[in-house]
Design an enzyme around this catalytic site. Sequence first.
Site, short mmCIF file in Angstrom:
data_model
loop_
_atom_site.label_atom_id
_atom_site.label_comp_id
_atom_site.label_asym_id
_atom_site.label_seq_id
_atom_site.Cartn_x
_atom_site.Cartn_y
_atom_site.Cartn_z
N ASP A 15 0.85 -1.21 0.00
CA ASP A 15 0.00 0.00 0.00
C ASP A 15 0.88 1.25 0.00
OD1 ASP A 15 -0.81 0.52 3.54
OD2 ASP A 15 0.98 -0.38 2.62
N ASP A 19 7.49 3.48 2.90
CA ASP A 19 8.34 2.32 3.17
C ASP A 19 8.04 1.16 2.23
OD1 ASP A 19 5.93 2.49 4.65
OD2 ASP A 19 6.57 0.88 5.95
N ASP A 20 6.79 1.09 1.74
CA ASP A 20 6.47 0.10 0.69
C ASP A 20 7.31 0.37 -0.55
OD1 ASP A 20 3.88 1.01 2.21
OD2 ASP A 20 3.47 -1.05 1.60
N ASN A 163 1.28 1.38 17.01
CA ASN A 163 1.58 2.74 16.50
C ASN A 163 0.32 3.47 16.06
OD1 ASN A 163 1.03 1.33 14.20
ND2 ASN A 163 2.93 1.82 13.12
N GLU A 169 -0.79 -2.21 15.75
CA GLU A 169 0.04 -1.67 14.66
C GLU A 169 -0.87 -1.42 13.47
OE1 GLU A 169 0.58 -3.65 11.72
OE2 GLU A 169 1.58 -1.93 10.84
N HIS A 251 9.97 0.26 7.58
CA HIS A 251 9.25 -0.95 8.01
C HIS A 251 9.26 -2.06 6.93
CE1 HIS A 251 7.36 1.34 11.33
NE2 HIS A 251 7.04 2.25 10.45
N ASP A 252 8.61 -1.76 5.81
CA ASP A 252 8.28 -2.82 4.84
C ASP A 252 9.50 -3.44 4.19
OD1 ASP A 252 5.39 -0.89 3.78
OD2 ASP A 252 5.67 -2.26 5.46
O1 RIB Z 1 2.83 0.26 10.76
C1 RIB Z 1 3.64 0.40 9.62
C2 RIB Z 1 2.96 -0.15 8.41
O2 RIB Z 1 1.78 0.59 8.13
C3 RIB Z 1 3.82 -0.02 7.14
O3 RIB Z 1 3.53 -1.07 6.27
C4 RIB Z 1 3.37 1.28 6.55
O4 RIB Z 1 3.58 1.33 5.14
C5 RIB Z 1 1.90 1.24 6.87
O5 RIB Z 1 1.26 0.47 5.87
CA CA Z 2 2.85 -0.58 3.97
#
Ligand code: RIB
Ligand code: CA
Length: 347
Positions: A15, A19-20, A163, A169, A251-252
């Site tokens: 998505d 970070d994706d 978060n 999360e 993250h991703d």
């Molecule tokens: O919590 C972090 C995740 O949520 C990551 O994948 C960020 O891209 C959002 O999708």
């Molecule tokens: Ca993501």
Amino acid sequence: MTNASPARKIILDCDPGHDDAIAILLAAGSPAIDLLAITTVAGNHSLDNVTRNAQAVCQIAGIDVPIAQGADRPLVTPQIVSEDIHGNSGMDGPVLPEVTGQLDARHAVDLIIDTVMAHEPGTVTLVPTGPLTNIALAMRKAPEIVDRVRQVVLMGGSYTRGNVTPAAEYNIYVDPEAAEVVFRGAWEVVMVGLDLTHQALATDALQQRVRQAGEEAGERGREVAQFMLDIWEFFGKTYREVFDFEAPPVHDACCVAMLIDPDLVRTERAHVSVELHGEWTKGQTVVNFETKPGMRHSTGVAERMSDLRTLVATELNWERFAALVVESVRQLGDGNTGAGHDPEPRS
Ligand code: RIB
Ligand code: CA
């Protein structure tokens, strides 16, 4: 990856999302990964926005793989977006090109199913880095993929803090019902949660190394490096403002990095359940580690938490992670991308 081991075949369900985007570049920019397809799911922003963003990333980096869009909302809960972190487009910061490529005509769920069924059993790994809506729908439409998929390596969850709420999360919180379906599946899931991804910070040092690699990697390399830096500039600003982070967590990309170099991440076996009903805890991943069983009373839950099918990521080797990110700039600069070979659609 040694010369002997073949590249890991993956489908990246995402998505984008800052970070994706790095996860896409890392997958395409590593010879250890065969990026078969990219599928998109509503998460950080609307399905149209995250799909356009995925296409833009591929256009910038010269990545030629099938891209299909999937679910435009969660299974049950109302859709939310994450504009405070990712901006109004879902990937604010970099100037994005006008998207010219064509999407795959199939729904993401069908592209996932067709791709898994077209490859040998146990060879395709699913890498979801957004809400798990597409993955849960694919499991329900074609249950036979569960035995055929090698592994599900997902970014989501946390065994400490959330978060979005203190407990949850974002990816899990957006579609907790889909997440519970995925964790209950009879396949091996690797949970790459916040406890791991908060170690994957795009520090100034890493950004300087990316800038340097871009300078040395020709025109395309410079473009990829500048895109990464623009991504981190915006993402770093929102993470500073919202979470008081010194640098943005990528993250991703951790999911892809651990498929390139399994020694880069330490995991522990556990049972993971998703809370679906708690007023304060909906979307929490309740993790019962094999080594530190949290069940002292056999309340019937202990038996259910005894099938330790999930691996939970706990420690990251940041230096090896950073080196892979820098190397992806060089590889993409040289025009080496993980082009997929999508099978003909099933009749
Ligand atoms: O919590 C972090 C995740 O949520 C990551 O994948 C960020 O891209 C959002 O999708
Ligand atoms: Ca993501």
